[in-house]
Design a protein around this motif. Structure first.
Motif, PDB file in Angstrom:
ATOM      1  N   ASP A   1       0.703  -1.244  -0.095  1.00 62.88           N
ATOM      2  CA  ASP A   1      -0.020  -0.110  -0.061  1.00 62.88           C
ATOM      3  C   ASP A   1       0.941   1.201  -0.001  1.00 62.88           C
ATOM      4  N   GLY A   2       0.735   2.230  -0.791  1.00 61.82           N
ATOM      5  CA  GLY A   2       1.291   3.600  -0.977  1.00 61.82           C
ATOM      6  C   GLY A   2       2.635   3.298  -1.332  1.00 61.82           C
ATOM      7  N   ILE A   3       2.954   2.257  -2.126  1.00 58.10           N
ATOM      8  CA  ILE A   3       4.186   2.184  -2.683  1.00 58.10           C
ATOM      9  C   ILE A   3       4.820   3.396  -3.510  1.00 58.10           C
ATOM     10  N   TYR A   4       6.009   4.016  -2.949  1.00 63.11           N
ATOM     11  CA  TYR A   4       6.690   5.177  -3.679  1.00 63.11           C
ATOM     12  C   TYR A   4       5.776   6.632  -3.116  1.00 63.11           C
ATOM     13  N   ARG A   5       4.688   6.365  -2.723  1.00 60.52           N
ATOM     14  CA  ARG A   5       4.082   7.747  -1.840  1.00 60.52           C
ATOM     15  C   ARG A   5       4.599   7.728  -0.672  1.00 60.52           C
ATOM     16  N   VAL A   6       4.617   6.598   0.022  1.00 63.01           N
ATOM     17  CA  VAL A   6       4.918   6.464   1.775  1.00 63.01           C
ATOM     18  C   VAL A   6       6.551   6.642   1.832  1.00 63.01           C
ATOM     19  N   SER A   7       6.756   7.660   2.599  1.00 64.87           N
ATOM     20  CA  SER A   7       8.356   7.686   2.756  1.00 64.87           C
ATOM     21  C   SER A   7       8.863   6.653   3.567  1.00 64.87           C
ATOM     22  N   GLY A   8      10.107   6.116   3.514  1.00 63.15           N
ATOM     23  CA  GLY A   8      10.730   5.377   4.126  1.00 63.15           C
ATOM     24  C   GLY A   8      11.767   6.072   5.224  1.00 63.15           C
ATOM     25  N   ASN A   9      12.344   5.212   6.235  1.00 62.70           N
ATOM     26  CA  ASN A   9      13.233   5.701   7.415  1.00 62.70           C
ATOM     27  C   ASN A   9      14.463   6.431   6.602  1.00 62.70           C
ATOM     28  N   LEU A  10      14.480   7.711   6.746  1.00 60.53           N
ATOM     29  CA  LEU A  10      15.629   8.376   6.318  1.00 60.53           C
ATOM     30  C   LEU A  10      16.872   8.246   6.734  1.00 60.53           C
ATOM     31  N   ALA A  11      16.941   7.931   7.857  1.00 62.64           N
ATOM     32  CA  ALA A  11      18.350   7.256   8.291  1.00 62.64           C
ATOM     33  C   ALA A  11      18.901   5.875   7.705  1.00 62.64           C
ATOM     34  N   VAL A  12      17.858   4.956   7.576  1.00 61.50           N
ATOM     35  CA  VAL A  12      18.239   3.522   6.692  1.00 61.50           C
ATOM     36  C   VAL A  12      18.572   4.002   5.428  1.00 61.50           C
ATOM     37  N   ILE A  13      17.777   5.038   4.741  1.00 54.90           N
ATOM     38  CA  ILE A  13      18.164   5.324   3.287  1.00 54.90           C
ATOM     39  C   ILE A  13      19.527   5.852   3.163  1.00 54.90           C
TER      40      ILE A  13
ATOM     41  N   THR B   1      12.437   2.188  -2.295  1.00 54.95           N
ATOM     42  CA  THR B   1      11.798   3.112  -3.101  1.00 54.95           C
ATOM     43  C   THR B   1      12.410   4.450  -2.888  1.00 54.95           C
ATOM     44  N   GLY B   2      12.688   4.925  -1.570  1.00 55.05           N
ATOM     45  CA  GLY B   2      13.246   6.050  -1.023  1.00 55.05           C
ATOM     46  C   GLY B   2      14.567   6.450  -1.754  1.00 55.05           C
ATOM     47  N   ALA B   3      15.271   5.486  -1.728  1.00 53.87           N
ATOM     48  CA  ALA B   3      16.782   5.417  -2.200  1.00 53.87           C
ATOM     49  C   ALA B   3      16.776   5.744  -3.820  1.00 53.87           C
ATOM     50  N   LEU B   4      15.869   5.111  -4.410  1.00 55.00           N
ATOM     51  CA  LEU B   4      15.620   5.254  -5.874  1.00 55.00           C
ATOM     52  C   LEU B   4      15.449   6.852  -5.958  1.00 55.00           C
ATOM     53  N   LYS B   5      14.291   7.258  -5.458  1.00 54.06           N
ATOM     54  CA  LYS B   5      13.512   8.610  -5.709  1.00 54.06           C
ATOM     55  C   LYS B   5      14.997   9.700  -5.218  1.00 54.06           C
ATOM     56  N   MET B   6      15.819   9.262  -4.214  1.00 53.24           N
ATOM     57  CA  MET B   6      16.962  10.222  -3.669  1.00 53.24           C
ATOM     58  C   MET B   6      17.914  10.162  -5.189  1.00 53.24           C
ATOM     59  N   LEU B   7      18.304   9.002  -5.743  1.00 52.91           N
ATOM     60  CA  LEU B   7      19.023   8.971  -6.718  1.00 52.91           C
ATOM     61  C   LEU B   7      18.814   9.875  -7.774  1.00 52.91           C
ATOM     62  N   PHE B   8      17.329   9.837  -8.364  1.00 51.44           N
ATOM     63  CA  PHE B   8      16.998  10.837  -9.198  1.00 51.44           C
ATOM     64  C   PHE B   8      16.916  12.237  -8.779  1.00 51.44           C
ATOM     65  N   ARG B   9      16.575  12.380  -7.528  1.00 46.77           N
ATOM     66  CA  ARG B   9      16.601  13.725  -6.647  1.00 46.77           C
ATOM     67  C   ARG B   9      18.008  14.548  -6.900  1.00 46.77           C
ATOM     68  N   GLU B  10      18.998  13.526  -6.632  1.00 46.95           N
ATOM     69  CA  GLU B  10      20.569  14.138  -6.559  1.00 46.95           C
ATOM     70  C   GLU B  10      21.256  14.046  -7.888  1.00 46.95           C
TER      71      GLU B  10
END
Length: 472
Positions: free
Chosen positions: A313-325, A352-361
């Motif tokens: 549920d909410g894949i890509y919409r829900v944020s992951g734990n930033l410290a673990v990312i 999913t958070g790491a993948l979004k971060m890769l594109f964002r950075e």
């Protein structure tokens, strides 16, 4: 102001050369101060002296600065302690944004800052202090400070900023700022003060004088100098200074040999001492290094999500734990062996958070800066078929890493949408998540909200017309 600089040659003999490098003399030139003429303006008390020797200003490394008394503007520039004049402190509210920091380009972010000029430093803070200094009291702590020594200031061109009255300030450390005020008189005053400050402190720059230092006078003057060195005491002192100078020369030679023998960055990287990072690396460089058109970490994340997370549920919409990312980001950047099935990364939202971060950075987003306006204009087209054809043509002409990575990502996002009944992710919700991440202007303007709508619409259209644009 014309200056004479005292230096010692390799044999320990003192000589003088002009700051502009045009003359060198064994003896400091003597000047006679002409008596005041009737009608002349009163001169500074610092010049009311009988001696004809130039005035020593200050010591700088192994040299001594002296002023030429023959200079006409001397009386206006010398202070009672014979030091270069310090500009008055200045403060006020200015609009400021960083362009580059230590040579690295950063995103513009205009902010209103309380700005204070103190000596050769320019300080910026969010809140206004109670004065022009941060020493004592409850003044605001400066957010950052800029060293003006060795810097440059100029009026910014239109391509730097669309705002009016913008000053471009560059430091020798590679930081570039844009400073702006809506009030013409205010920004003109700051431009004048910053120019004067940089000029005043130019002599404090860390550039070594020895690199461009004129050689000592010719052989004929050397013979005259030898005649003056006839006492044993003087010869002993000269020998001591000569030994110090010789040691300095040996140090410079050793340092030069070390620098010339130092391996290149490429050689050190090829041997594996330096690992290239993945996050923050340009897409083209990353694909070239990995000899692929889609980064391996992108395919790794996509495969993991499709194997284990399409129904979450909410894949890509829900944020992951930033410290673990961030831990995952560190491991990938340092070439550690990463297995996304490991219990450390068991939360799918970390992947999913790491993948979004890769594109964002990415230094330049997946949709390149130079095509941003073309995509915006295409989505504005009123005819739907023509709109799709415009987008399709723009994507077709993208660089191969951008095109192939985009195709791989959007194919995956289509699969996410196909499982919408389980994960509750629609085409529109996916577009809202990825629009600003994949597509953004090079410089932010006042149309942020409008651009965000277009960004989402572009991603949504590509998702809807995936087969038409990329083919099956």
């Amino acid at each position: 102001i014309l200056c004479w600089i005292k230096h010692v040659d390799e044999q320990g003999r003192p000589y003088y050369y002009s700051a502009d490098g045009s003359r060198s003399e064994w003896e400091l030139p003597k000047y006679n101060v002409s008596p005041p003429q009737p009608g002349d303006p009163p001169k500074s008390h610092s010049l009311e002296r009988k001696q004809s020797d130039p005035i020593v200003l200050t010591k700088w490394r192994h040299s001594t600065y002296v002023l030429d008394l023959n200079d006409k503007v001397l009386s206006d520039c010398l202070s009672p302690v014979y030091l270069p004049p310090q500009p008055s402190e200045k403060c006020g509210v200015l609009n400021v944004t960083k362009v580059t920091v230590n040579g690295k380009k950063v995103r513009k972010n205009w902010t209103s800052s309380w700005t204070v000029l103190q000596g050769s430093s320019l300080l910026f803070a969010k809140g206004q202090g109670s004065g022009t200094s941060w020493f004592g009291g409850n003044q605001s702590k400066p957010e950052f400070t800029v060293d003006l020594r060795g810097g440059s200031v100029d009026w910014a061109s239109k391509d730097k900023s669309s705002k009016k009255h913008v000053i471009e300030l560059k430091t020798r450390q590679g930081t570039e700022l844009l400073i702006q005020s809506e009030i013409d008189s205010v920004i003109n005053d700051w431009y004048r003060v910053l120019t004067d400050t940089i000029s005043t402190h130019a002599w404090e720059s860390d550039e070594a004088l020895e690199e461009d230092m004129p050689e000592s006078p010719g052989a004929e003057k050397q013979d005259k100098e030898k005649d003056h060195r006839d006492s044993k005491k003087n010869r002993a002192m000269k020998t001591s200074v000569s030994m110090d100078s010789s040691d300095q020369k040996k140090t410079r030679v050793k340092l030069k040999k070390f620098l010339t023998r130092r391996p290149t960055y490429q050689a050190v990287r090829d041997k594996g001492y330096i690992k290239d990072q993945v996050f923050g690396c340009s897409l083209s460089s990353l694909c070239q290094r990995e000899n692929t058109s889609v980064p391996s970490f992108v395919t790794m994340c996509i495969d993991h999500v499709e194997n284990t997370g399409l129904s979450i549920d909410g894949i890509y919409r829900v944020s992951g734990n930033l410290a673990v990312i961030q831990k995952l980001r560190f491991a990938v950047n340092h070439d550690e062996k990463v297995e996304l099935d490991d219990s450390k990364w068991e939360d799918i939202h970390v992947t999913t958070g790491a993948l979004k971060m890769l594109f964002r950075e990415l230094p330049e987003p997946l949709f390149p800066y130079n095509s941003f306006n073309d995509f915006i204009n295409a989505i504005k087209c009123s005819d739907y078929k023509q709109r799709v054809n415009f987008i399709k043509d723009l994507i077709k002409h993208l660089p191969k890493p951008n095109h192939d990575t985009m195709q791989c990502l959007f194919k995956h996002l289509r699969r996410v949408i196909d499982h919408g009944e389980a994960n509750r992710m629609t085409t529109q919700s996916v577009a809202i998540v990825f629009g600003p991440t994949l597509l953004r202007p090079e410089t932010e303007t006042g149309n942020i909200a409008v651009h965000m709508v277009y960004q989402n619409q572009i991603v949504e259209l590509i998702l809807l017309e995936y087969e038409n644009i990329f083919g099956r």
